[in-house]
Write a protein that holds these residues in place. Sequence first.
Motif, PDB file in Angstrom:
ATOM      1  N   ARG A  80       0.863  -1.186   0.000  1.00 44.51           N
ATOM      2  CA  ARG A  80       0.000   0.000   0.000  1.00 44.51           C
ATOM      3  C   ARG A  80       0.893   1.226   0.000  1.00 44.51           C
ATOM      4  NH1 ARG A  80      -4.954  -0.847   4.160  1.00 44.51           N
ATOM      5  NH2 ARG A  80      -5.787   0.884   2.969  1.00 44.51           N
ATOM      6  N   THR A  81       0.329   2.340  -0.478  1.00 40.48           N
ATOM      7  CA  THR A  81       1.112   3.574  -0.515  1.00 40.48           C
ATOM      8  C   THR A  81       0.789   4.511   0.638  1.00 40.48           C
ATOM      9  OG1 THR A  81      -0.497   4.562  -2.013  1.00 40.48           O
ATOM     10  CG2 THR A  81       1.451   3.528  -3.003  1.00 40.48           C
ATOM     11  N   GLY A  82      -0.376   4.424   1.211  1.00 37.22           N
ATOM     12  CA  GLY A  82      -0.744   5.298   2.317  1.00 37.22           C
ATOM     13  C   GLY A  82      -1.265   6.641   1.843  1.00 37.22           C
ATOM     14  N   THR A  83      -2.179   7.180   2.586  1.00 37.53           N
ATOM     15  CA  THR A  83      -2.732   8.497   2.270  1.00 37.53           C
ATOM     16  C   THR A  83      -1.868   9.578   2.902  1.00 37.53           C
ATOM     17  OG1 THR A  83      -4.106   8.557   4.255  1.00 37.53           O
ATOM     18  CG2 THR A  83      -5.076   7.528   2.282  1.00 37.53           C
ATOM     19  N   ALA A  84      -2.082  10.785   2.492  1.00 37.99           N
ATOM     20  CA  ALA A  84      -1.331  11.911   3.059  1.00 37.99           C
ATOM     21  C   ALA A  84      -1.577  12.019   4.562  1.00 37.99           C
ATOM     22  CB  ALA A  84      -1.704  13.206   2.357  1.00 37.99           C
ATOM     23  N   VAL A  85      -2.794  11.774   4.986  1.00 40.15           N
ATOM     24  CA  VAL A  85      -3.131  11.880   6.411  1.00 40.15           C
ATOM     25  C   VAL A  85      -2.407  10.802   7.210  1.00 40.15           C
ATOM     26  CG1 VAL A  85      -5.016  11.683   8.083  1.00 40.15           C
ATOM     27  CG2 VAL A  85      -5.330  13.012   5.992  1.00 40.15           C
ATOM     28  N   VAL A  86      -2.381   9.582   6.701  1.00 38.85           N
ATOM     29  CA  VAL A  86      -1.701   8.486   7.391  1.00 38.85           C
ATOM     30  C   VAL A  86      -0.200   8.735   7.424  1.00 38.85           C
ATOM     31  CG1 VAL A  86      -1.110   6.025   7.249  1.00 38.85           C
ATOM     32  CG2 VAL A  86      -3.482   6.766   6.956  1.00 38.85           C
ATOM     33  N   LEU A  87       0.361   9.169   6.309  1.00 43.36           N
ATOM     34  CA  LEU A  87       1.803   9.443   6.278  1.00 43.36           C
ATOM     35  C   LEU A  87       2.165  10.584   7.227  1.00 43.36           C
ATOM     36  CD1 LEU A  87       2.502   8.963   2.475  1.00 43.36           C
ATOM     37  CD2 LEU A  87       2.908   7.343   4.344  1.00 43.36           C
ATOM     38  N   GLN A  88       1.295  11.574   7.353  1.00 41.09           N
ATOM     39  CA  GLN A  88       1.518  12.661   8.310  1.00 41.09           C
ATOM     40  C   GLN A  88       1.501  12.113   9.736  1.00 41.09           C
ATOM     41  OE1 GLN A  88       2.127  16.121   8.068  1.00 41.09           O
ATOM     42  NE2 GLN A  88       2.441  15.900  10.258  1.00 41.09           N
ATOM     43  N   ALA A  89       0.552  11.236  10.025  1.00 35.07           N
ATOM     44  CA  ALA A  89       0.463  10.640  11.365  1.00 35.07           C
ATOM     45  C   ALA A  89       1.713   9.820  11.668  1.00 35.07           C
ATOM     46  CB  ALA A  89      -0.790   9.780  11.481  1.00 35.07           C
ATOM     47  N   LEU A  90       2.213   9.096  10.682  1.00 30.23           N
ATOM     48  CA  LEU A  90       3.427   8.313  10.871  1.00 30.23           C
ATOM     49  C   LEU A  90       4.636   9.225  11.073  1.00 30.23           C
ATOM     50  CD1 LEU A  90       2.712   5.520   8.279  1.00 30.23           C
ATOM     51  CD2 LEU A  90       3.076   5.172  10.744  1.00 30.23           C
ATOM     52  N   ALA A  91       4.723  10.294  10.294  1.00 30.08           N
ATOM     53  CA  ALA A  91       5.829  11.245  10.453  1.00 30.08           C
ATOM     54  C   ALA A  91       5.812  11.848  11.853  1.00 30.08           C
ATOM     55  CB  ALA A  91       5.745  12.340   9.393  1.00 30.08           C
ATOM     56  N   THR A  92       4.634  12.178  12.341  1.00 27.14           N
ATOM     57  CA  THR A  92       4.512  12.730  13.693  1.00 27.14           C
ATOM     58  C   THR A  92       4.916  11.691  14.729  1.00 27.14           C
ATOM     59  OG1 THR A  92       2.765  14.241  12.991  1.00 27.14           O
ATOM     60  CG2 THR A  92       2.899  13.754  15.346  1.00 27.14           C
ATOM     61  N   ALA A  93       4.462  10.455  14.552  1.00 28.48           N
ATOM     62  CA  ALA A  93       4.788   9.384  15.494  1.00 28.48           C
ATOM     63  C   ALA A  93       6.284   9.087  15.511  1.00 28.48           C
ATOM     64  CB  ALA A  93       4.000   8.126  15.144  1.00 28.48           C
ATOM     65  N   LEU A  94       6.945   9.284  14.377  1.00 31.30           N
ATOM     66  CA  LEU A  94       8.390   9.056  14.281  1.00 31.30           C
ATOM     67  C   LEU A  94       9.193  10.317  14.604  1.00 31.30           C
ATOM     68  CD1 LEU A  94       8.395   6.904  11.023  1.00 31.30           C
ATOM     69  CD2 LEU A  94       9.127   6.130  13.298  1.00 31.30           C
ATOM     70  N   THR A  95       8.507  11.374  14.988  1.00 32.34           N
ATOM     71  CA  THR A  95       9.093  12.704  15.228  1.00 32.34           C
ATOM     72  C   THR A  95       9.875  13.194  14.015  1.00 32.34           C
ATOM     73  OG1 THR A  95      11.075  11.877  16.373  1.00 32.34           O
ATOM     74  CG2 THR A  95       9.162  12.440  17.745  1.00 32.34           C
ATOM     75  N   LEU A  96       9.289  12.990  12.855  1.00 32.59           N
ATOM     76  CA  LEU A  96       9.856  13.480  11.600  1.00 32.59           C
ATOM     77  C   LEU A  96       8.958  14.547  10.980  1.00 32.59           C
ATOM     78  CD1 LEU A  96      10.843  10.053  10.001  1.00 32.59           C
ATOM     79  CD2 LEU A  96      12.372  11.709  11.087  1.00 32.59           C
ATOM     80  N   ASP A  97       7.933  14.960  11.700  1.00 29.85           N
ATOM     81  CA  ASP A  97       6.950  15.875  11.135  1.00 29.85           C
ATOM     82  C   ASP A  97       7.500  17.266  10.871  1.00 29.85           C
ATOM     83  OD1 ASP A  97       7.081  15.985  13.924  1.00 29.85           O
ATOM     84  OD2 ASP A  97       5.068  16.787  14.107  1.00 29.85           O
ATOM     85  N   ASP A  98       8.663  17.593  11.403  1.00 31.98           N
ATOM     86  CA  ASP A  98       9.240  18.907  11.135  1.00 31.98           C
ATOM     87  C   ASP A  98       9.696  19.051   9.687  1.00 31.98           C
ATOM     88  OD1 ASP A  98      11.261  17.027  11.700  1.00 31.98           O
ATOM     89  OD2 ASP A  98      12.686  18.602  12.176  1.00 31.98           O
ATOM     90  N   ILE A  99       9.794  17.938   8.954  1.00 32.05           N
ATOM     91  CA  ILE A  99      10.202  18.033   7.548  1.00 32.05           C
ATOM     92  C   ILE A  99       9.008  18.285   6.635  1.00 32.05           C
ATOM     93  CG2 ILE A  99      12.249  16.610   7.851  1.00 32.05           C
ATOM     94  CD1 ILE A  99      10.709  14.316   6.533  1.00 32.05           C
ATOM     95  N   ILE A 100       7.813  18.204   7.191  1.00 31.95           N
ATOM     96  CA  ILE A 100       6.612  18.473   6.407  1.00 31.95           C
ATOM     97  C   ILE A 100       6.173  19.891   6.729  1.00 31.95           C
ATOM     98  CG2 ILE A 100       4.219  17.818   5.990  1.00 31.95           C
ATOM     99  CD1 ILE A 100       5.044  14.965   6.805  1.00 31.95           C
ATOM    100  N   THR A 101       6.215  20.757   5.729  1.00 30.40           N
ATOM    101  CA  THR A 101       5.983  22.175   5.993  1.00 30.40           C
ATOM    102  C   THR A 101       4.513  22.548   6.113  1.00 30.40           C
ATOM    103  OG1 THR A 101       6.118  22.628   3.638  1.00 30.40           O
ATOM    104  CG2 THR A 101       8.130  22.904   4.927  1.00 30.40           C
TER     105      THR A 101
END
Length: 114
Positions: A80-101
Amino acid sequence: MNGKFVEKAEMLADIRDYDEAQARWAAGEELVPSEVTFAIIDGANPLQVWRTQRALTQQALAERAGITASYLSQLENGQRTGTAVVLQALATALTLDDIITSPPSATAAGDSLP
């Protein structure tokens, strides 16, 4: 003589870049470990690489992101590729959300977490 000027200008730019990187690191900005970089370059799934780097199980990351471990496994295996919302949630959970502007809103994207 022009070559020496260019060489010195490039050296100055390198020094400024180094100083900026040092300042960002001193301010607490995370550095990307070379293992992460090389694994991703070599074709590993970025989600799996970052999950492993953060020492999280699939279950733990899935719970933090509000998705199922099965769904995360499918994302990591490329099923699966994942939706933008799911990928955002994963980025936040991994503390990588600062790279998403500018993260998408669930309503704007028409998505919701599964």
